[in-house]
Design a protein around this motif. Structure first.
Motif, PDB file in Angstrom:
ATOM      1  N   LEU A  58       0.822  -1.201   0.000  1.00 29.54           N
ATOM      2  CA  LEU A  58       0.000   0.000   0.000  1.00 29.54           C
ATOM      3  C   LEU A  58       0.863   1.262   0.000  1.00 29.54           C
ATOM      4  CD1 LEU A  58      -2.529  -1.198   2.716  1.00 29.54           C
ATOM      5  CD2 LEU A  58      -3.047  -0.923   0.282  1.00 29.54           C
ATOM      6  N   ASP A  59       0.336   2.320  -0.574  1.00 31.60           N
ATOM      7  CA  ASP A  59       0.998   3.623  -0.551  1.00 31.60           C
ATOM      8  C   ASP A  59       0.350   4.501   0.520  1.00 31.60           C
ATOM      9  OD1 ASP A  59       2.604   2.931  -2.709  1.00 31.60           O
ATOM     10  OD2 ASP A  59       1.216   3.760  -4.189  1.00 31.60           O
ATOM     11  N   ILE A  60       1.157   5.159   1.335  1.00 32.52           N
ATOM     12  CA  ILE A  60       0.633   6.066   2.348  1.00 32.52           C
ATOM     13  C   ILE A  60       0.273   7.386   1.677  1.00 32.52           C
ATOM     14  CG2 ILE A  60       1.021   7.218   4.552  1.00 32.52           C
ATOM     15  CD1 ILE A  60       0.983   4.140   4.688  1.00 32.52           C
ATOM     16  N   GLN A  61      -0.992   7.739   1.750  1.00 33.74           N
ATOM     17  CA  GLN A  61      -1.439   8.989   1.130  1.00 33.74           C
ATOM     18  C   GLN A  61      -1.480  10.138   2.120  1.00 33.74           C
ATOM     19  OE1 GLN A  61      -5.687   9.820   0.009  1.00 33.74           O
ATOM     20  NE2 GLN A  61      -4.848   9.726  -2.055  1.00 33.74           N
ATOM     21  N   ARG A  62      -1.857   9.842   3.359  1.00 34.85           N
ATOM     22  CA  ARG A  62      -2.039  10.923   4.328  1.00 34.85           C
ATOM     23  C   ARG A  62      -1.948  10.374   5.743  1.00 34.85           C
ATOM     24  NH1 ARG A  62      -7.322  15.005   4.688  1.00 34.85           N
ATOM     25  NH2 ARG A  62      -6.585  16.254   6.462  1.00 34.85           N
ATOM     26  N   VAL A  63      -1.370  11.149   6.654  1.00 32.32           N
ATOM     27  CA  VAL A  63      -1.381  10.868   8.086  1.00 32.32           C
ATOM     28  C   VAL A  63      -1.903  12.117   8.775  1.00 32.32           C
ATOM     29  CG1 VAL A  63      -0.039  10.299  10.136  1.00 32.32           C
ATOM     30  CG2 VAL A  63       0.549   9.250   7.928  1.00 32.32           C
ATOM     31  N   SER A  64      -2.955  11.950   9.589  1.00 31.71           N
ATOM     32  CA  SER A  64      -3.562  13.063  10.320  1.00 31.71           C
ATOM     33  C   SER A  64      -3.496  12.752  11.809  1.00 31.71           C
ATOM     34  CB  SER A  64      -5.015  13.255   9.877  1.00 31.71           C
ATOM     35  OG  SER A  64      -5.613  14.352  10.545  1.00 31.71           O
ATOM     36  N   PHE A  65      -2.804  13.584  12.570  1.00 34.68           N
ATOM     37  CA  PHE A  65      -2.590  13.319  13.993  1.00 34.68           C
ATOM     38  C   PHE A  65      -3.822  13.697  14.808  1.00 34.68           C
ATOM     39  CE2 PHE A  65       2.077  13.939  12.917  1.00 34.68           C
ATOM     40  CZ  PHE A  65       2.325  12.573  12.941  1.00 34.68           C
ATOM     41  N   GLY A  66      -4.110  12.898  15.841  1.00 44.00           N
ATOM     42  CA  GLY A  66      -5.283  13.093  16.680  1.00 44.00           C
ATOM     43  C   GLY A  66      -4.983  13.853  17.963  1.00 44.00           C
ATOM     44  N   HIS A  67      -6.055  14.264  18.655  1.00 45.99           N
ATOM     45  CA  HIS A  67      -5.877  15.081  19.861  1.00 45.99           C
ATOM     46  C   HIS A  67      -5.596  14.258  21.111  1.00 45.99           C
ATOM     47  CE1 HIS A  67      -9.988  14.242  21.315  1.00 45.99           C
ATOM     48  NE2 HIS A  67     -10.456  14.564  20.134  1.00 45.99           N
ATOM     49  N   TRP A  68      -5.443  12.925  20.991  1.00 42.80           N
ATOM     50  CA  TRP A  68      -5.016  12.142  22.147  1.00 42.80           C
ATOM     51  C   TRP A  68      -3.676  12.631  22.661  1.00 42.80           C
ATOM     52  CZ3 TRP A  68      -0.462   9.631  22.792  1.00 42.80           C
ATOM     53  CH2 TRP A  68       0.325   9.402  21.647  1.00 42.80           C
ATOM     54  N   GLN A  80      -7.992   9.599  17.781  1.00 38.91           N
ATOM     55  CA  GLN A  80      -6.871   8.763  17.380  1.00 38.91           C
ATOM     56  C   GLN A  80      -6.234   9.318  16.109  1.00 38.91           C
ATOM     57  OE1 GLN A  80      -8.117   4.655  17.071  1.00 38.91           O
ATOM     58  NE2 GLN A  80      -8.943   4.609  19.145  1.00 38.91           N
ATOM     59  N   ASP A  81      -5.008   8.871  15.831  1.00 38.60           N
ATOM     60  CA  ASP A  81      -4.347   9.237  14.584  1.00 38.60           C
ATOM     61  C   ASP A  81      -4.979   8.463  13.430  1.00 38.60           C
ATOM     62  OD1 ASP A  81      -2.476  10.805  16.075  1.00 38.60           O
ATOM     63  OD2 ASP A  81      -1.388   8.955  16.537  1.00 38.60           O
ATOM     64  N   ILE A  82      -5.003   9.069  12.249  1.00 36.24           N
ATOM     65  CA  ILE A  82      -5.617   8.467  11.079  1.00 36.24           C
ATOM     66  C   ILE A  82      -4.574   8.315   9.979  1.00 36.24           C
ATOM     67  CG2 ILE A  82      -7.314   8.802   9.225  1.00 36.24           C
ATOM     68  CD1 ILE A  82      -9.060  10.271  11.276  1.00 36.24           C
ATOM     69  N   ILE A  83      -4.522   7.129   9.399  1.00 41.81           N
ATOM     70  CA  ILE A  83      -3.670   6.865   8.233  1.00 41.81           C
ATOM     71  C   ILE A  83      -4.580   6.515   7.060  1.00 41.81           C
ATOM     72  CG2 ILE A  83      -1.870   5.412   7.236  1.00 41.81           C
ATOM     73  CD1 ILE A  83      -0.903   4.795  10.062  1.00 41.81           C
ATOM     74  N   ILE A  84      -4.355   7.175   5.929  1.00 42.77           N
ATOM     75  CA  ILE A  84      -5.028   6.816   4.679  1.00 42.77           C
ATOM     76  C   ILE A  84      -3.976   6.181   3.777  1.00 42.77           C
ATOM     77  CG2 ILE A  84      -6.380   7.623   2.718  1.00 42.77           C
ATOM     78  CD1 ILE A  84      -7.724   8.020   5.464  1.00 42.77           C
ATOM     79  N   ALA A  85      -4.212   4.924   3.395  1.00 40.60           N
ATOM     80  CA  ALA A  85      -3.305   4.201   2.511  1.00 40.60           C
ATOM     81  C   ALA A  85      -4.071   3.731   1.283  1.00 40.60           C
ATOM     82  CB  ALA A  85      -2.689   2.998   3.231  1.00 40.60           C
ATOM     83  N   VAL A  86      -3.396   3.717   0.143  1.00 41.12           N
ATOM     84  CA  VAL A  86      -4.061   3.463  -1.137  1.00 41.12           C
ATOM     85  C   VAL A  86      -3.391   2.283  -1.839  1.00 41.12           C
ATOM     86  CG1 VAL A  86      -4.673   4.445  -3.380  1.00 41.12           C
ATOM     87  CG2 VAL A  86      -4.650   5.898  -1.350  1.00 41.12           C
ATOM     88  N   LYS A  87      -4.220   1.426  -2.438  1.00 38.25           N
ATOM     89  CA  LYS A  87      -3.677   0.360  -3.288  1.00 38.25           C
ATOM     90  C   LYS A  87      -3.333   0.940  -4.643  1.00 38.25           C
ATOM     91  CE  LYS A  87      -4.703  -4.258  -5.088  1.00 38.25           C
ATOM     92  NZ  LYS A  87      -5.590  -5.450  -4.937  1.00 38.25           N
ATOM     93  N   PRO A  88      -2.111   0.785  -5.110  1.00 39.47           N
ATOM     94  CA  PRO A  88      -1.728   1.397  -6.389  1.00 39.47           C
ATOM     95  C   PRO A  88      -2.622   0.934  -7.546  1.00 39.47           C
ATOM     96  CG  PRO A  88       0.200   0.601  -5.212  1.00 39.47           C
ATOM     97  CD  PRO A  88      -1.000   0.081  -4.486  1.00 39.47           C
ATOM     98  N   GLU A  89      -2.832   1.857  -8.499  1.00 35.45           N
ATOM     99  CA  GLU A  89      -3.622   1.521  -9.676  1.00 35.45           C
ATOM    100  C   GLU A  89      -2.938   0.418 -10.481  1.00 35.45           C
ATOM    101  OE1 GLU A  89      -6.490   2.553 -10.547  1.00 35.45           O
ATOM    102  OE2 GLU A  89      -6.850   4.422  -9.428  1.00 35.45           O
TER     103      GLU A  89
END
Length: 275
Positions: A247-257, A266-275
């Motif tokens: 998977l490719d990491i598209q975005r990491v968004s840190f949480g207020h914990w 919580q922290d959020i990771i968006i990962a994408v399967k390459p085309e």
């Protein structure tokens, strides 16, 4: 121009354009006011503290704003619990083209979802995954690091793992990442929450939970008596697991914990399967 989608609730029909924040805000408000939507008795909610309906609605907003979820997507909810994410999704996913599959090891949650959600929404289905977990399913027949999900490859456009990696050791996150890579269609997205721990996070007095070093390198735990009650990882560990799966990491968004300003805990990771 973006396509229009009709989102139906029990009392109204809303035209929603996926990229329109105002339309999404109106939809979220309509869902919040829809008292006909099901909710389990508070004593039966085993998926964490907080308001059941409010948290589900919050994450629908995150799925769209951060994860890029669309009404036409085929969704897999790993760790669906007792339907906290599924209930608001019934009002978002297009009933003709959008689909939802939920899996969880806790049978009571699956039974509630089948009776109260799937019975009214044919495009929503739930099944129990008898995977072993020391807190949620200690008698499970499937080892967590050998998990296999009962779906064909390339079957989903969007996979959610909310508060799943926060209760798993790294080897089991690796197994799920392997399955996510298999199940996502090319271009499909994983929305995963985790505790990604940096050294400076531990010094903030408002950080919650208060992590201490875990037994395994790179891990952090909140309660030594129940290490999987809340487990964090050195920032980068979970991302590396996902990247090794393909998977490719598209975005990491840190949480207020961690004691900073954020729209999510919580922290959020968006990962994408390459085309």
């Amino acid at each position: 121009m973006n396509a229009q989608f009709d989102i139906r609730s029990d009392s109204t029909q809303i035209s929603f354009e996926a990229s329109d924040n105002a339309q999404l805000s109106r939809l979220l408000d309509e869902i919040a006011r829809n008292e006909a939507l099901p909710a389990p008795a508070p004593e039966n909610v085993f998926v964490g503290d907080g308001d059941y309906r409010a948290i589900g609605l919050e994450y629908l907003g995150h799925f769209v704003h951060i994860g890029g979820l669309k009404p036409t997507h085929r969704v897999l909810d790993i760790g669906c619990g007792i339907g906290r994410m599924a209930v608001p999704l019934t009002q978002f996913l297009d009933p003709k083209t959008g689909t939802y599959e939920g899996v969880d090891p806790v049978n009571e949650g699956i039974e509630w979802c089948v009776q109260n959600i799937a019975s009214a929404h044919p495009n929503f289905r739930f099944c129990r995954l008898d995977v072993a977990h020391e807190l949620y399913n200690p008698g499970g027949t499937m080892a967590g690091d050998q998990v296999a999900l009962p779906f064909a490859g390339n079957s989903f456009d969007f996979i959610a793992m909310v508060s799943v990696a926060t209760h798993l050791p790294a080897k089991e996150i690796t197994a799920y990442a392997r399955e996510v890579m298999r199940l996502l269609a090319p271009g499909g997205r994983l929305f995963l929450t985790a505790f990604l721990v940096d050294a400076e996070d531990l010094s903030r007095p408002t950080a919650r939970p208060r992590f201490i070093k875990g037994e395994e390198d790179g891990t952090w735990i909140a309660d030594p008596a129940a290490p999987l009650g809340a487990i964090g990882f050195d920032n980068g560990v979970v991302q590396d697991i996902l990247k090794r799966s393909g998977l490719d990491i598209q975005r990491v968004s840190f949480g207020h914990w961690r004691g900073i300003g954020s729209t999510h805990y919580q922290d959020i990771i968006i990962a994408v399967k390459p085309e």
